[in-house]
Design a protein around this motif. Structure first.
Motif, PDB file in Angstrom:
ATOM      1  N   ILE A 262      34.015  -9.589  17.330  1.00 29.62           N
ATOM      2  CA  ILE A 262      33.112  -8.446  17.152  1.00 29.62           C
ATOM      3  C   ILE A 262      32.772  -7.814  18.488  1.00 29.62           C
ATOM      4  O   ILE A 262      32.678  -6.594  18.624  1.00 29.62           O
ATOM      5  CB  ILE A 262      31.837  -8.891  16.418  1.00 29.62           C
ATOM      6  N   GLY A 263      32.621  -8.647  19.535  1.00 31.17           N
ATOM      7  CA  GLY A 263      32.226  -8.118  20.831  1.00 31.17           C
ATOM      8  C   GLY A 263      33.233  -7.157  21.418  1.00 31.17           C
ATOM      9  O   GLY A 263      32.892  -6.042  21.835  1.00 31.17           O
ATOM     10  N   TRP A 264      34.518  -7.556  21.450  1.00 32.72           N
ATOM     11  CA  TRP A 264      35.482  -6.638  22.063  1.00 32.72           C
ATOM     12  C   TRP A 264      35.845  -5.483  21.127  1.00 32.72           C
ATOM     13  O   TRP A 264      36.266  -4.430  21.593  1.00 32.72           O
ATOM     14  CB  TRP A 264      36.719  -7.388  22.572  1.00 32.72           C
ATOM     15  N   CYS A 265      35.634  -5.666  19.820  1.00 38.12           N
ATOM     16  CA  CYS A 265      35.790  -4.513  18.916  1.00 38.12           C
ATOM     17  C   CYS A 265      34.709  -3.473  19.203  1.00 38.12           C
ATOM     18  O   CYS A 265      34.963  -2.268  19.179  1.00 38.12           O
ATOM     19  CB  CYS A 265      35.724  -4.960  17.455  1.00 38.12           C
ATOM     20  N   LYS A 266      33.485  -3.931  19.504  1.00 33.12           N
ATOM     21  CA  LYS A 266      32.421  -2.990  19.869  1.00 33.12           C
ATOM     22  C   LYS A 266      32.785  -2.238  21.144  1.00 33.12           C
ATOM     23  O   LYS A 266      32.491  -1.034  21.282  1.00 33.12           O
ATOM     24  CB  LYS A 266      31.105  -3.738  20.072  1.00 33.12           C
TER      25      LYS A 266
ATOM     26  N   ILE B 124      41.181   3.978  13.528  1.00 37.18           N
ATOM     27  CA  ILE B 124      41.614   2.877  14.390  1.00 37.18           C
ATOM     28  C   ILE B 124      41.086   1.614  13.751  1.00 37.18           C
ATOM     29  O   ILE B 124      39.878   1.385  13.699  1.00 37.18           O
ATOM     30  CB  ILE B 124      41.084   3.034  15.825  1.00 37.18           C
ATOM     31  N   SER B 125      41.988   0.800  13.208  1.00 37.26           N
ATOM     32  CA  SER B 125      41.590  -0.424  12.539  1.00 37.26           C
ATOM     33  C   SER B 125      42.162  -1.625  13.272  1.00 37.26           C
ATOM     34  O   SER B 125      43.235  -1.555  13.881  1.00 37.26           O
ATOM     35  CB  SER B 125      42.071  -0.431  11.087  1.00 37.26           C
ATOM     36  N   ILE B 126      41.425  -2.723  13.227  1.00 41.27           N
ATOM     37  CA  ILE B 126      41.798  -3.964  13.898  1.00 41.27           C
ATOM     38  C   ILE B 126      41.729  -5.072  12.868  1.00 41.27           C
ATOM     39  O   ILE B 126      40.739  -5.206  12.144  1.00 41.27           O
ATOM     40  CB  ILE B 126      40.859  -4.267  15.086  1.00 41.27           C
ATOM     41  N   SER B 127      42.811  -5.853  12.792  1.00 37.52           N
ATOM     42  CA  SER B 127      42.843  -6.976  11.860  1.00 37.52           C
ATOM     43  C   SER B 127      43.243  -8.230  12.617  1.00 37.52           C
ATOM     44  O   SER B 127      44.161  -8.217  13.436  1.00 37.52           O
ATOM     45  CB  SER B 127      43.821  -6.711  10.709  1.00 37.52           C
ATOM     46  N   LEU B 128      42.523  -9.318  12.366  1.00 37.17           N
ATOM     47  CA  LEU B 128      42.764 -10.607  13.007  1.00 37.17           C
ATOM     48  C   LEU B 128      43.283 -11.560  11.950  1.00 37.17           C
ATOM     49  O   LEU B 128      42.569 -11.883  11.003  1.00 37.17           O
ATOM     50  CB  LEU B 128      41.469 -11.134  13.640  1.00 37.17           C
TER      51      LEU B 128
ATOM     52  N   PRO C 160      42.349 -13.091   6.628  1.00 33.86           N
ATOM     53  CA  PRO C 160      42.347 -12.048   7.674  1.00 33.86           C
ATOM     54  C   PRO C 160      40.969 -11.405   7.791  1.00 33.86           C
ATOM     55  O   PRO C 160      40.240 -11.241   6.815  1.00 33.86           O
ATOM     56  CB  PRO C 160      43.402 -11.057   7.187  1.00 33.86           C
ATOM     57  N   ARG C 161      40.639 -11.030   9.003  1.00 31.24           N
ATOM     58  CA  ARG C 161      39.413 -10.277   9.284  1.00 31.24           C
ATOM     59  C   ARG C 161      39.823  -8.873   9.708  1.00 31.24           C
ATOM     60  O   ARG C 161      40.585  -8.716  10.665  1.00 31.24           O
ATOM     61  CB  ARG C 161      38.593 -10.950  10.388  1.00 31.24           C
ATOM     62  N   THR C 162      39.324  -7.875   9.001  1.00 29.78           N
ATOM     63  CA  THR C 162      39.711  -6.491   9.281  1.00 29.78           C
ATOM     64  C   THR C 162      38.450  -5.673   9.520  1.00 29.78           C
ATOM     65  O   THR C 162      37.450  -5.826   8.824  1.00 29.78           O
ATOM     66  CB  THR C 162      40.506  -5.900   8.104  1.00 29.78           C
TER      67      THR C 162
END
Length: 2025
Positions: free
Chosen positions: A342-346, A381-385, A392-394
């Motif tokens: 969450i931190g680097w997504c912010k 811009i989407s990010i999925s882990l 998965p976390r998206t």
């Protein structure tokens, strides 16, 4: 391994190419995956040679078509293409066509040596310089930059994905960046790989054709200009970041891309391992291969990574894309990405905040959870882990609301936008945001983990106590082309920094602002995009211009002043304290011991504190109390008088201690003891622990087995075992009763229910109630044989006693549910399911077998079930069985056998399933023939011969493999004839019967002279596996007729006809004598036989005589009667030979026989005008053919007649080839419509009908007939109907003249506005003037409409009746008591005034604001107009309204009477508008103010200091010559005119010193006083009397009168100076006079200065008060949703008001329901209210319909206030009008808002149907109190329900306890109070039958809101104008105070003071200072309280008396004295 060895071989080969000639690498990709071949280009100079070399190398024949293309699919097809596209080391394809899909991947060699910029720009610090944080998000940002640039040209969504596939080791981790951008060609991909090849230096080879279109260099694309915030996506610049980012993240990458319109995907793989291996092997490091492959092909991968393969498979369907695969992720990166997701997504959301959310950022949206579309290009811009082994976390960056920019935006309350213009083309956009202080805390967002760069130890002073909020952090974050540059921040600018000198704005406000700067690409940044190079330096340059931005436009203002004003407004408007809301009233608290603190206490529902809201009923905890309490809030208390929402500190709260079952205590604690840190979860947990003694849970056990588990599936017939229940509390203790600490113990029971959830609803199977038994607790017996399929629930519930109550203390008692399901048992029998016919021989089919258990439930099959199939006459077989649910499928059953015919045969099929109780089932099937297998042609069994020109018939059969004739949907057969050209083909269809007979066109051989053989071939078209059948046929010549000849007879002469000849003949006359002869192919005449004669057909006759045909004679031909119709005739033989003979007959006209009239144009004619088109008279023969030429003199035989026809003007003309033309046709008179015109020529007559239209306009009429009656309207209001007039002719017919101009002419006393006085008629002859605004006096007025047609004029008049307007103020009424006949004492109290305002219709106007009402008092002067208020008039505003005050009344209580005696006038002034002209005043009341009782004795004028001496000269000893004294009251008014007495004069001194004596050696003297006046005269000192030389003495004058014994009258004292020397006395006398003159001058100056100073103070107070009112109005407007930046000026407010008026008018003009009853014309009578149907409004259409029907008999009833008014109307209407006077209604005490009957009598009853009192649905626009009385009587307690069922159910319950009122339903039914319903009497009528007697709809709620907004806006306009005027006056007054004249006055005053000091020093006195001070104090001007902000001086005292002295160097200031009065008004 093979691929690796192959690549090594190619790399080794490439080393030798450096020394040889140029080469290319060619792939043959027509088929297969052959490797590339090396082609040397030495000696090849053109395309043809190169192509031959290619064919030779790949062994391709010259006839084979090939295409040579580049990897970018550019075709090499000529010498020019060879020269431009083929170069050394290129890779080429050989394809079948240019768009062919590659059957296998390819590779293309590339080189990516670093660019020379690597050396040139190596001085910059390299990528990711450490700033104390993890730079990994910035590496991701570099890759996202490339994707943003790539997707910048997308027309649709711009999708960018960052997918992370992580595992613990890191070796298998992969990161992929995916975008849907334009992709890259192979050459662009090669450019990407070159290090430092920036957008400015990126070049393609010049000779490459079409590279301009492929180049990915952004510089070639057009970067959009003037994009807000520079969001141009132009951020992929330097050719550095992408490579550095990839190798910072991992060790290898794979670039996968596909450009638009390309069929191939290009791949480039680069890795650290590859570089190291090449360096070790001394190979070329910066070279490699670009693989070209089809979309979705992953065969080339040497890895088994399923994620990468899946991503490649996902390429299918994408038009263009780029995928960046990064592998070899370091372990510390994996840990960081996983644990701080969450931190680097912010951080990424912060970097791209404005690309994601648009220029305004992530503002709070009203769309809820619905994501808004981005304002620009919809960037996602989407990010999925994807963490191995986890879900998965998206996250989408747009959904992140915790990034710093979002926090800044959403926590800000206002913003300040500006722009900085830097030298060059640099543009910087900026914004400042204000974060207010709220409720004891700062709202400036905390940095948290988003800005980790400030976490260093050296920066910890950012958060100190000296600078709250922002701390020491810089103000501005910086964005470059819309993207954050994280390591550059700007501290501030000079104009927004904290000022050095402390101003009016608190210093902490400067620390509550945050800011953002957006720059374009004209500012340099580092290549890693972390730092600006020159931004701050250029911004601080002196040539940089800062401009404020308002609504997108730059303003030429001083930025520092604008910023300070904005910051001050933010501080004053938004910095808040604790907010108390939900005001409920004022209470007293007698429990408080201190009496003064018992009242008042304001009660509130909620508070908002520190961002948290605490409301009534909320759980809270106290702190610093003994004990600490957990409680529920009851209310909040705040000491003092408050109303509405209040911001304050302190306060108390009243709470109820929880849990309520254990405590029953209410306490009041201070608000500061509220624990704001606790949460509901903690509080609820505590309460639950306290309530732990109550039953908590159930323990269920199964002692005898047969346990049913949660969710268990049991077969049908199962048993539910015995159940034992144990009740536990939270402590785990078993209980059977409720605890009895404070309650009476209650016994607990357990209820057991078994519920079956059937498809049609729940069914209760079992219900038992168990008591507690000490031996076994709660026990339930077992239940057997559960056979209902489906879900079941066993519900165990604790209940109280036998009552069945399941709750205790508002909390449910424990319960437990066990859910299980009953499923089917093992198979016991079966049935055959639905088969899928038809069944065909040899075709497999499936037999479904449905299995069932013993309870007939469908069940699943068991293993190894093998069915047995038997059928008589058939051979059966099947492939196997398959279980599908409860069905066993017998797969691919095949039947072979004879079925008899193509229709099939029935068979009995026996199916057996061994092992079941019922194993066998029989069924019947019908078996049809199978698939076609062979052809059989019975016709070909014998030899065939035919004649030329004959057709052949062929019979065909299609058979299956068993020999059955079969059918098939596509059994299309044909028979082809071979042997010569032109032979036919026969086609047929065997699909429906399996058989067919083919025939078709004849077999015709040209030039047939002898016999010839041909071959017939029969085949099935759709079955290539079935062999065709052939047969040889013998053809002989044809003997049928071949051609013919024909003749006809004309004038007894035979003439031969030619084929296709044209014959002219008279129309309608026959052609006779027609003969014909037939010949065969050999030219021989063929005798006409009966057979041939039967086949002869003629086109002009259906039947022909056979006898004449045998003779060769044809029937006569009838020629067409029309000359325009030619006729083609034909003779043919119908034997199929096609023999025919034809010719054309052209008819010609005959003799004249009739006439025909035609109008050449429109048949519409206007009365009185000439018909424009001509009428043509066609002269024809008997057949209607036009005669080409009429005889001479024919016009004399032409006659024309018609109704109203003007024959004299008629013109008749001969037309060649036609007949006649009639012109100048005109009609007069008659009716409109059709009119017939009769034309006669010789004996021939014809008629023509014309459409008569209206003539020229001669009169005007109203379109709406209601306008012919008097038009009712209010003054200054619009007419409710459009003024539309119609032009008509003399007969009243509407005309359509559109060129007429009409003028609206009002009468003299009638004014119109909002209307065009001139209009033009439309195409229908109508003109609309709209709805004009009428301004006129009450009464009838004439409105004339004049139309001008050339020189004529049409006039129409309308009667306008202006009604009395209830909203127009006409008079002011004042009610007061006057016991003293307008005689009042000075300084006393006025009587209480009750002021009301009457409207034009006589009613009291209640919509007036108190601020518009003033009471004004002034003293009557001798010369001024006493009826008008003077400028010095004192003004008062009304008192605050009390509860008992009447609505619309204003009260002035306890007002002070002026202190100056005399005549005073008093008026009450009403301000109706903004201008002074809109003022209404009451009648002038003249008061006589008499003085008070005597208070002192004083002279009329001030006396100077006296000087005397004791010399012998009498004039030197004279103390008083003449001194007149007057009795005065305490206000200085002369009084005592009825008092007489004596006055004693006494000389006094100090300290008993020697006192001078009067003549006669006396110290006293007496004088008589008459009527309060005494004259003291001739007081002379005794010669040589003793006294101190230079001493000061006084003369005291006292009054002695018996009338003044009860009053203490102050004596008059006059000081004097005593001297022994006459000369000295003379000098001192002169000095004393100078002293008195100076004192007077100084007093005048100081009085003037004090007046001006007080005037400035009052002006300042007025400005502050107006600004306070302005802010209050702005706050109300802001609460109602108005944008304050749009109404910040007077002009904007006026525009805003106009827009509100337009919006309101638009809403009002929208059609809505209106009452159709005619208004009563006598409504100007104030005692007449109106009709019942017009007094109330109903919002809902259905309710309005029902209520109107229910009250239909009362709808037209006229309501009056008094019985006298009703009698007047009764007489005026001759008794026809039904009336209801209000004073005749019995006013019983009933509440309008009392509750419904069931709430009073049936409190536990919950009715259905939404009952509501009918009267509650009514809205009363006017006369609300009277209407409530009337409708309360008419409707009483009538209730409305939804349906009749609801109403009847309600009545049944209500009549059990009380009377039931009438009930109505929304669907139109009525239940009377006696219970009757049904029938036509109790069902509502249609709207048509109500005839307009329907309640109208009220004005929409939005109109009320607009009216409120308009009222506030108008108030704001007035207040703002007042503020501007007051500020202007204040500034003018300040400038006046600083003027040269004022400075001169002050200098003169100072000089006078200095001169006075010298004189007093000479005189030896020191009292002047005290005297001056006392005089100054007496001349001060104090202010009144809130009721009147006027001066307390007497209204009669002129301001000029306080002005400066009239010396030559001074001037009076009367204009300044008038300012306060103007401002107060």
């Amino acid at each position: 391994m093979a691929a690796n060895s192959k690549s090594k071989t190619l790399e080794a080969d490439s080393k030798t190419l450096d020394e040889e000639d140029s080469v290319v690498f060619v792939y043959d990709r027509r088929k297969g995956n052959d490797p590339e071949r090396l082609i040397h280009l030495g000696g090849i100079f053109n395309y043809q040679t190169f192509k031959e070399r290619i064919r030779q190398e790949f062994n391709i024949g010259t006839t084979t078509h090939i295409v040579i293309a580049t990897t970018n699919r550019q075709e090499v097809k000529d010498d020019k293409g060879y020269e431009e596209l083929v170069d050394h080391y290129d890779t080429l394809y050989i394809l079948n066509h240019i768009s062919q899909v590659l059957p296998a991947p390819t590779k293309e060699r590339v080189e990516y040596l670093p660019h020379y910029d690597t050396l040139v720009k190596s001085g910059m610090y390299e990528y990711y310089a450490s700033e104390g944080q993890n730079p990994l998000p910035f590496a991701f940002a570099e890759l996202i930059d490339n994707s943003l640039t790539a997707t910048s040209e997308n027309l649709g969504p711009r999708q960018i994905e960052l997918r992370l596939f992580l595992d613990e080791s890191g070796d298998k981790s992969m990161i992929c960046v995916i975008d849907n951008g334009k992709g890259m060609t192979s050459r662009q991909l090669n450019n990407w790989a070159i290090y430092r090849l920036s957008k400015f230096s990126r070049k393609e080879r010049k000779h490459k054709k079409g590279d301009e279109e492929e180049d990915d260099d952004e510089s070639t694309a057009s970067v959009p200009e003037n994009v807000p915030r520079s969001l141009n996506s132009d951020i992929s610049y330097f050719g550095v970041g992408g490579k550095q980012a990839i190798f910072f993240i991992g060790h290898a990458t794979r670039m996968v891309t596909k450009p638009k319109d390309s069929r191939d995907v290009h791949e480039l793989a680069i890795s650290k391992e590859q570089f190291e291996r090449r360096e070790k092997n001394r190979e070329s490091i910066y070279s490699g291969f670009i693989s070209n492959r089809p979309v979705g092909d992953h065969r080339h991968l040497d890895t088994e990574d399923p994620n990468m393969k899946q991503l490649i498979c996902d390429e299918i369907g994408k038009e263009s894309f780029t995928h960046v695969f990064i592998t070899g992720i370091s372990q510390h990166h994996v840990q960081y990405l996983r644990h701080d997701f969450i931190g680097w997504c912010k951080q990424l959301a912060h970097i791209y905040h404005y690309y994601i959310h648009g220029p305004r950022g992530n503002e709070v949206s009203g769309l809820g959870n619905k994501r808004p579309i981005s304002p620009f290009k919809n960037i996602d811009i989407s990010i999925s882990l994807h963490d191995k082994g986890k879900s998965p976390r998206t996250i989408n960056l747009r959904d992140i609301a915790q990034d710093m920019q979002t926090k800044y935006i959403r926590s800000a309350v206002d913003s300040f936008e500006f722009r900085a213009v830097v030298e060059g083309t640099g543009i910087v956009e900026g914004i400042l945001r204000y974060h207010p202080f709220l409720y004891e805390r700062e709202t400036y967002p905390c940095e948290g983990e988003t800005r980790g760069e400030y976490d260093n130890a050296e920066d910890r002073d950012y958060y100190n106590e000296v600078r709250p909020a922002r701390g020491n952090r810089p103000i501005f974050e910086c964005y470059w082309n819309g993207r954050l540059i994280p390591y550059t921040c700007v501290e501030n600018f000079d104009w927004c920094a904290v000022p050095k000198k402390r101003g009016s704005i608190p210093t902490e406000c400067y620390n509550r602002i945050s800011g953002v700067l957006w720059t374009n690409d004209k500012f340099e940044i580092s290549t890693n995009k972390l730092t600006f190079m020159d931004l701050e330096v250029r911004l601080r340059d002196k040539n940089t211009i800062f401009q404020k931005i308002i609504l997108g436009q730059a303003q030429r203002v001083k930025i520092d002043r604008q910023f300070s004003e904005w910051l001050r407004e933010c501080h004053e408007s938004f910095d808040k304290q604790v907010k108390f809301s939900g005001f409920e009233g004022i209470i007293s608290r007698p429990e408080i011991t201190v009496k003064r603190q018992q009242s008042p206490w304001a009660v509130f529902k909620a508070i908002e504190w520190d961002g948290k809201e605490f409301t009534r009923g909320q759980l809270v905890r106290t702190i610093r109390t003994v004990p600490i309490m957990n409680a529920t809030i009851k209310r909040f208390l705040l000491f003092g008088h408050h109303e509405g929402d209040v911001f304050a500190t302190g306060g108390e709260m009243e709470i109820t201690q929880e849990p309520a079952l254990l405590y029953n205590e209410v306490r009041i604690v201070p608000l500061c003891k509220l624990d704001r840190t606790t949460n509901d979860r903690t509080l609820k947990k505590y309460i639950e622990e306290e309530e732990g003694k109550l039953p908590e849970k159930l323990v269920v056990t199964w002692p005898d087995g047969y346990e049913i588990k949660q969710g268990e599936r049991k077969p049908a017939g199962s048993t539910v075992g015995a159940i034992q229940i144990d009740i536990k509390n939270r402590k785990g203790e078993s209980i059977s009763r409720l605890p009895g600490s404070h309650l009476t113990p209650k016994k607990l029971l357990v209820e057991l229910k078994v519920i079956w959830h059937a498809p049609n609803g729940d069914e209760e199977l079992v219900s038992h109630l168990s008591q507690h038994v000490k031996a076994w607790g709660f026990w339930f017996k077992k239940m057997e044989n559960m056979k209902n399929l489906g879900n079941h629930t066993i519900k165990v519930q604790v209940v109280l006693n036998e009552s069945g109550v399941t709750e205790f203390g508002g909390k449910p008692l424990p319960s437990q549910k066990i859910k299980f399901s009953i499923t089917e048992a093992a198979p016991n029998k079966f049935s055959v399911g639905l088969l899928d016919p038809p069944f065909r021989v040899g075709l497999p089919f499936t037999i479904p077998l449905e299995l069932q258990d013993e309870f007939n439930h469908s069940t699943k099959p068991i293993a190894d079930m093998k069915p047995v199939l038997e059928a008589s006459g058939l051979e059966l077989s099947y492939d196997g069985v398959q279980a599908k649910g409860t069905t066993l499928l017998v797969k691919n059953v095949t039947a072979i056998g004879d079925v008899g015919s193509f229709q099939g045969k029935n068979f009995t099929l026996k199916v057996t399933l061994p092992g079941l109780a019922f194993p066998t089932q029989m069924m019947k099937i019908r078996l049809a023939p199978g698939q076609p297998c062979s052809l059989h042609v019975p016709t070909f069994d014998e030899d065939i011969t035919i004649e030329n020109g004959q057709a052949l018939t062929v019979d065909i059969e299609v058979r299956d493999k068993a020999g059955n004739v079969t059918m098939h949907p596509k059994l299309n057969v044909n028979c082809k004839f071979l042997g010569t050209a032109g032979l036919p083909t026969y086609c047929g269809d065997c699909s429906f019967s399996g058989k067919t007979r083919l025939t078709g066109n004849v077999i015709y051989l040209k030039n047939m002279k002898k016999g010839q053989k041909i071959t017939a071939k029969v085949s099935l078209l759709n079955f290539n596996d079935i062999a065709p059948v052939e047969k040889v046929i013998q053809v002989f010549p044809n003997s049928n007729p071949c051609y013919m000849d024909m003749w006809y007879t004309e004038d007894n002469t035979r003439k031969k006809l030619r084929h296709q000849e044209e014959v002219k003949w008279q129309a309608g006359q026959p052609i006779k004598g027609i003969l014909f002869v037939l010949f065969d192919e050999g030219g021989r005449q063929i005798p006409i036989t009966a057979d041939i004669a039967s086949k002869v057909k003629v086109s002009w006759m259906p039947r022909v005589s056979q006898e004449k045909l045998l003779q060769g004679i044809l029937p006569d031909i009838k020629v067409p009667s029309s000359a325009a119709d030619s006729k083609y005739v034909q003779v043919s033989l119908s034997d199929g030979s096609g023999l025919e003979f034809g010719f054309t007959i052209r008819p010609e006209p005959g003799e004249v026989a009739q006439i025909k009239c035609v109008c050449q144009g429109s048949k519409k004619a206007r009365l009185g005008e000439v018909l424009e088109p001509d009428i043509i008279v066609n002269v024809t023969d008997i057949n209607g053919n036009r005669i080409k030429k009429v005889p001479h003199g024919a016009l004399s035989h032409l006659e024309v007649t018609g109704e109203g026809l003007k024959t004299k003007q008629l013109q008749k003309v001969i037309l060649p080839n036609t007949g006649f033309a009639l012109r100048q046709i005109r009609f007069e008179g008659g009716n409109l419509g059709q009119r017939e015109l009769c034309i006669k020529y010789h004996d021939f007559t014809d008629y023509i009908k014309l459409q008569m239209m209206a003539g020229l306009p001669t009169q005007l009429t109203f379109v709406d007939p209601a306008l012919n009656e008097p038009i009712l309207v209010y003054s200054n209001a619009k007419i409710d109907k459009n003024l539309t007039v119609q032009l008509c002719d003399e007969s009243g017919n509407p005309t359509s003249d559109s060129n007429v101009r009409l003028t609206l002419i009002p009468s003299t006393n009638l004014q119109l506005s909002h209307v065009h006085l001139q209009s033009k008629a439309d195409k229908e002859g109508r003109a609309t003037f709209g709805k004009p605004l009428v301004v006129a006096q009450t009464g009838h007025h004439k409105l004339t409409i004049k139309a001008t047609l050339g020189r004529s004029t049409l006039v129409l008049a309308a009667d306008i009746y202006v009604q009395p307007d209830p909203n127009k103020i006409t008079s002011v009424e004042v009610d007061f008591q006057n016991p003293n006949n307008f005689l009042l004492p000075a300084g006393g109290t006025f009587p209480d005034f009750d002021v009301s305002v009457r409207a034009e219709n006589g009613s009291i106007f209640t919509k007036l604001s108190p601020k518009n009402v003033l009471m004004r008092i002034w003293k009557v002067g001798s010369s001024a107009d006493s009826s008008k208020a003077s400028l010095q008039a004192v003004s008062y505003v009304p008192d605050t309204r009390l509860e008992e005050d009447k609505p619309g009344h204003f009260y002035f209580r306890n007002r002070t009477v002026p202190e100056v005696a005399g005549q005073h006038n008093l008026i009450f002034q009403i301000h109706v508008g903004t201008s002074d002209a809109n003022v209404i005043v009451s009648k002038v009341m003249c008061y006589t103010i008499h003085p008070e009782v005597p208070f002192k004795l004083a002279p009329d004028t001030r006396q100077a200091m006296l000087t005397v001496s004791n010399t012998h000269k009498s004039h030197s000893r004279s103390l008083v010559k003449t001194l007149k004294l007057q009795l005065k009251d305490k206000y200085g008014n002369a009084t005592g005119t009825n008092i007489s007495g004596k006055v004693t004069v006494t000389l006094c001194g100090e300290n008993d010193s020697e006192i001078p004596m009067l003549v006669g050696n006396k110290s006293t003297a007496a004088f008589n006083m008459n009527k309060g006046v005494v004259t003291v005269q001739s007081l002379v000192l005794q010669e040589s009397t003793p006294g101190k030389d230079g001493g000061e003495y006084s003369m005291k004058v006292e009054v002695d009168s018996p009338q003044l014994k009860q009053h203490d009258v102050e004596a008059y004292t006059q000081p004097f100076l005593f001297y022994n020397d006459a000369k000295k006395q003379y000098r001192m006398a002169q000095l004393t006079k100078e002293r008195d003159t100076l004192l007077q001058t100084i007093n005048a100056f100081q009085g003037f200065f004090q007046t001006t100073d007080k005037l400035v103070e009052e002006m300042k107070y007025s400005v502050e008060e107006v600004m306070q009112n302005e802010n209050q109005i702005k706050s109300e407007l802001r609460k109602m949703g108005s944008l304050m930046n749009q109404i910040n000026t007077v002009s904007n407010i006026q525009s805003y008001i106009e827009q509100l008026e337009r919006d309101n008018e638009t809403l009002l003009l929208k059609p809505r329901r209106q009452c159709g009853l005619n208004p009563y014309l006598g409504l100007n009578d104030p005692d007449v209210l109106g009709r019942v149907g017009q007094l109330a409004k109903v919002e809902d259409d259905t309710i309005a319909h029902v209520l109107s029907w229910h009250m239909v008999s009362d709808m037209d009833c006229l309501i009056t206030k008094t019985n006298a008014a009703a009698m007047r109307v009764h007489k005026a209407t001759n008794g026809r009008q039904q009336l209801l006077p209000i004073d005749s209604i019995y006013k019983k005490n009933q509440e309008w808002n009392r509750p419904l009957p069931h709430l009073r009598y049936l409190k536990n009853y919950r009715p259905t149907g939404n009952p509501v009192f009918a009267r509650a649905l009514l809205r009363f626009p006017v006369h609300e109190e009277e209407c409530k009385l009337v409708f309360g009587m008419l409707l009483a307690d009538t209730i409305i329900f939804d349906t009749l069922e609801d109403a009847t159910a309600y009545r049944q319950e209500l009549v059990k306890v009380t009377y039931c009122p009438p009930l109505l339903t929304r669907d139109g039914n009525r239940i009377r109070s006696n219970g009757k319903f049904g029938g036509s009497q109790n069902q509502f009528l249609s709207l048509e039958k109500l005839k307009g007697a329907v309640f109208g709809a009220p004005i929409p709620e939005s109109c009320r809101r607009l009216a409120k907004l308009k009222e506030l806006a108008e108030s704001l306009e007035q207040v703002m104008q007042k503020r501007i005027e007051a500020a202007r006056e204040l500034q003018a007054q300040k400038e006046e105070q600083n003027s040269a004249s004022m400075r001169n006055k002050r200098r003169e005053c100072q000089e006078a003071k200095e001169q006075l000091a010298l004189i007093e020093k000479k005189l030896g006195v020191a009292q002047s200072g005290q005297t001056l001070e006392s005089q100054e104090n007496s001349s001060r001007v104090p202010l009144h309280g809130k009721r009147g902000r006027s001066m307390s001086r007497s209204p009669a005292m002129p301001m000029e008396d306080l002005s400066s002295p009239g010396t030559p160097r001074t001037r009076r200031t009367p204009n300044h004295s008038a300012s306060p009065a103007k401002r107060r008004r």
